[in-house]
Structures are given as structure tokens and as C-alpha cells.
Design a protein around this motif. Structure first.
Motif, PDB file in Angstrom:
ATOM      1  N   GLN A  12     -29.183  23.319   6.153  1.00  0.00           N
ATOM      2  CA  GLN A  12     -30.539  23.453   5.622  1.00  0.00           C
ATOM      3  C   GLN A  12     -31.045  22.091   5.143  1.00  0.00           C
ATOM      4  O   GLN A  12     -31.269  21.860   3.960  1.00  0.00           O
ATOM      5  N   ALA A  13     -31.256  21.201   6.103  1.00  0.00           N
ATOM      6  CA  ALA A  13     -31.628  19.825   5.780  1.00  0.00           C
ATOM      7  C   ALA A  13     -32.979  19.728   5.072  1.00  0.00           C
ATOM      8  O   ALA A  13     -33.148  18.904   4.172  1.00  0.00           O
ATOM      9  N   GLU A  14     -33.946  20.556   5.446  1.00  0.00           N
ATOM     10  CA  GLU A  14     -35.259  20.513   4.783  1.00  0.00           C
ATOM     11  C   GLU A  14     -35.134  20.845   3.300  1.00  0.00           C
ATOM     12  O   GLU A  14     -35.749  20.191   2.463  1.00  0.00           O
ATOM     13  N   GLU A  15     -34.353  21.867   2.999  1.00  0.00           N
ATOM     14  CA  GLU A  15     -34.117  22.243   1.599  1.00  0.00           C
ATOM     15  C   GLU A  15     -33.414  21.103   0.860  1.00  0.00           C
ATOM     16  O   GLU A  15     -33.741  20.780  -0.284  1.00  0.00           O
ATOM     17  N   ARG A  48     -30.540  14.284   9.837  1.00  0.00           N
ATOM     18  CA  ARG A  48     -30.388  15.590  10.495  1.00  0.00           C
ATOM     19  C   ARG A  48     -31.732  16.169  10.910  1.00  0.00           C
ATOM     20  O   ARG A  48     -31.811  16.962  11.835  1.00  0.00           O
ATOM     21  N   LEU A  49     -32.799  15.745  10.215  1.00  0.00           N
ATOM     22  CA  LEU A  49     -34.147  16.162  10.592  1.00  0.00           C
ATOM     23  C   LEU A  49     -34.751  15.229  11.637  1.00  0.00           C
ATOM     24  O   LEU A  49     -35.912  15.384  12.011  1.00  0.00           O
ATOM     25  N   GLU A  50     -33.968  14.233  12.058  1.00  0.00           N
ATOM     26  CA  GLU A  50     -34.388  13.219  13.014  1.00  0.00           C
ATOM     27  C   GLU A  50     -35.560  12.386  12.500  1.00  0.00           C
ATOM     28  O   GLU A  50     -36.392  11.907  13.265  1.00  0.00           O
ATOM     29  N   GLY A  54     -37.220   7.845   7.259  1.00  0.00           N
ATOM     30  CA  GLY A  54     -36.707   8.367   5.997  1.00  0.00           C
ATOM     31  C   GLY A  54     -35.231   8.090   5.830  1.00  0.00           C
ATOM     32  O   GLY A  54     -34.779   7.687   4.757  1.00  0.00           O
ATOM     33  N   ALA A  55     -34.472   8.287   6.902  1.00  0.00           N
ATOM     34  CA  ALA A  55     -33.026   8.030   6.860  1.00  0.00           C
ATOM     35  C   ALA A  55     -32.743   6.560   6.596  1.00  0.00           C
ATOM     36  O   ALA A  55     -31.901   6.214   5.765  1.00  0.00           O
ATOM     37  N   TYR A  56     -33.463   5.698   7.288  1.00  0.00           N
ATOM     38  CA  TYR A  56     -33.267   4.258   7.111  1.00  0.00           C
ATOM     39  C   TYR A  56     -33.607   3.819   5.682  1.00  0.00           C
ATOM     40  O   TYR A  56     -32.837   3.087   5.056  1.00  0.00           O
ATOM     41  N   ASN A  57     -34.753   4.260   5.172  1.00  0.00           N
ATOM     42  CA  ASN A  57     -35.164   3.853   3.827  1.00  0.00           C
ATOM     43  C   ASN A  57     -34.163   4.303   2.767  1.00  0.00           C
ATOM     44  O   ASN A  57     -33.768   3.522   1.898  1.00  0.00           O
ATOM     45  N   ALA A  58     -33.738   5.553   2.838  1.00  0.00           N
ATOM     46  CA  ALA A  58     -32.781   6.066   1.856  1.00  0.00           C
ATOM     47  C   ALA A  58     -31.427   5.373   1.996  1.00  0.00           C
ATOM     48  O   ALA A  58     -30.806   4.992   0.996  1.00  0.00           O
ATOM     49  N   ALA A  59     -30.973   5.183   3.228  1.00  0.00           N
ATOM     50  CA  ALA A  59     -29.670   4.541   3.459  1.00  0.00           C
ATOM     51  C   ALA A  59     -29.690   3.085   2.997  1.00  0.00           C
ATOM     52  O   ALA A  59     -28.704   2.599   2.423  1.00  0.00           O
ATOM     53  N   SER A  60     -30.792   2.392   3.220  1.00  0.00           N
ATOM     54  CA  SER A  60     -30.895   0.988   2.790  1.00  0.00           C
ATOM     55  C   SER A  60     -30.822   0.870   1.277  1.00  0.00           C
ATOM     56  O   SER A  60     -30.131  -0.009   0.744  1.00  0.00           O
TER      57      SER A  60
END
Length: 107
Positions: A12-15, A48-50, A54-60
Motif C-alpha cells: 500500500q505505497a500510496e498510504e 514503488r509508485l514509479e 519523489g523517490a530521488y528527492n527523498a533518497a537524496s
């Protein structure tokens, strides 16, 4: 953060994104290491939501905190993103993130 982690485990990636983003708005400044872990989990949820951006910003952000605090836990969470990061490895930002994480895990 733990409820969001459970949501991630249940697919449940959105949640998870909603929960983690809400948590980050109220995160205590003195808990920077835990904030980094939260950001690493948020990166996974975005991936997971592709949602590459967002993934890059959070991971950075998480990687910067991992470097500053020396947190192996944050790094381990970021390294779990490897299969998802491989999908986007040709993007300049992701290639740079992969290089940074490779350097961090080697040291």
C-alpha cells in the motif's frame, strides 16, 4: 513511520506516502537520524509508485542525513532501493545517487 512501513510491506505505497509525508511535517528537530530513516522509507514508497522525482528527492535528503550522522540503518534502507533504482539508472540524477550510495556502502 512504523505504520507506513507496514503499509509498504502490504503493498500500500500510496498510504505509506501519505503517512510518511504527514509524519515529516511534525518531525522533532532533535531526531534527525530517525527523520533520515523516514525519508529513506518515503523514497521506497515513491519508487514503488514509479514517482522518480519523489523517490530521488527523498533518497537524496536521506543520503545527506546518513552521511552527516553515519547512520548504517538509513544507508541499509536506501540500499534496499537497488532494484528500483536500476530501472532508472540512465537518468542523470539516479546515476549520481547510485554513485553516492555505492561510495557510502564501500566506506
Amino acid at each position: 513511520m512504523e505504520a507506513a512501513n507496514c503499509a509498504l510491506q502490504l503493498g500500500q505505497a500510496e498510504e505509506a506516502v501519505r503517512t510518511l509525508e504527514t509524519s515529516l511535517t511534525r518531525w522533532p528537530a532533535e531526531q534527525e537520524r530517525d527523520r533520515g530513516l523516514c525519508l529513506a522509507r518515503l523514497a521506497t514508497a515513491y519508487a514503488r509508485l514509479e514517482d522518480v522525482e519523489g523517490a530521488y528527492n527523498a533518497a537524496s535528503q536521506a543520503a545527506a542525513i546518513a552521511q552527516a550522522t553515519g547512520s548504517a540503518r538509513i544507508l541499509a534502507e536506501l540500499l534496499r532501493l537497488q532494484p528500483l533504482r536500476q530501472l532508472w539508472r540512465k537518468l542523470m540524477e539516479i546515476a549520481e545517487l547510485n554513485r553516492l550510495l555505492g561510495t557510502m556502502s564501500a566506506s
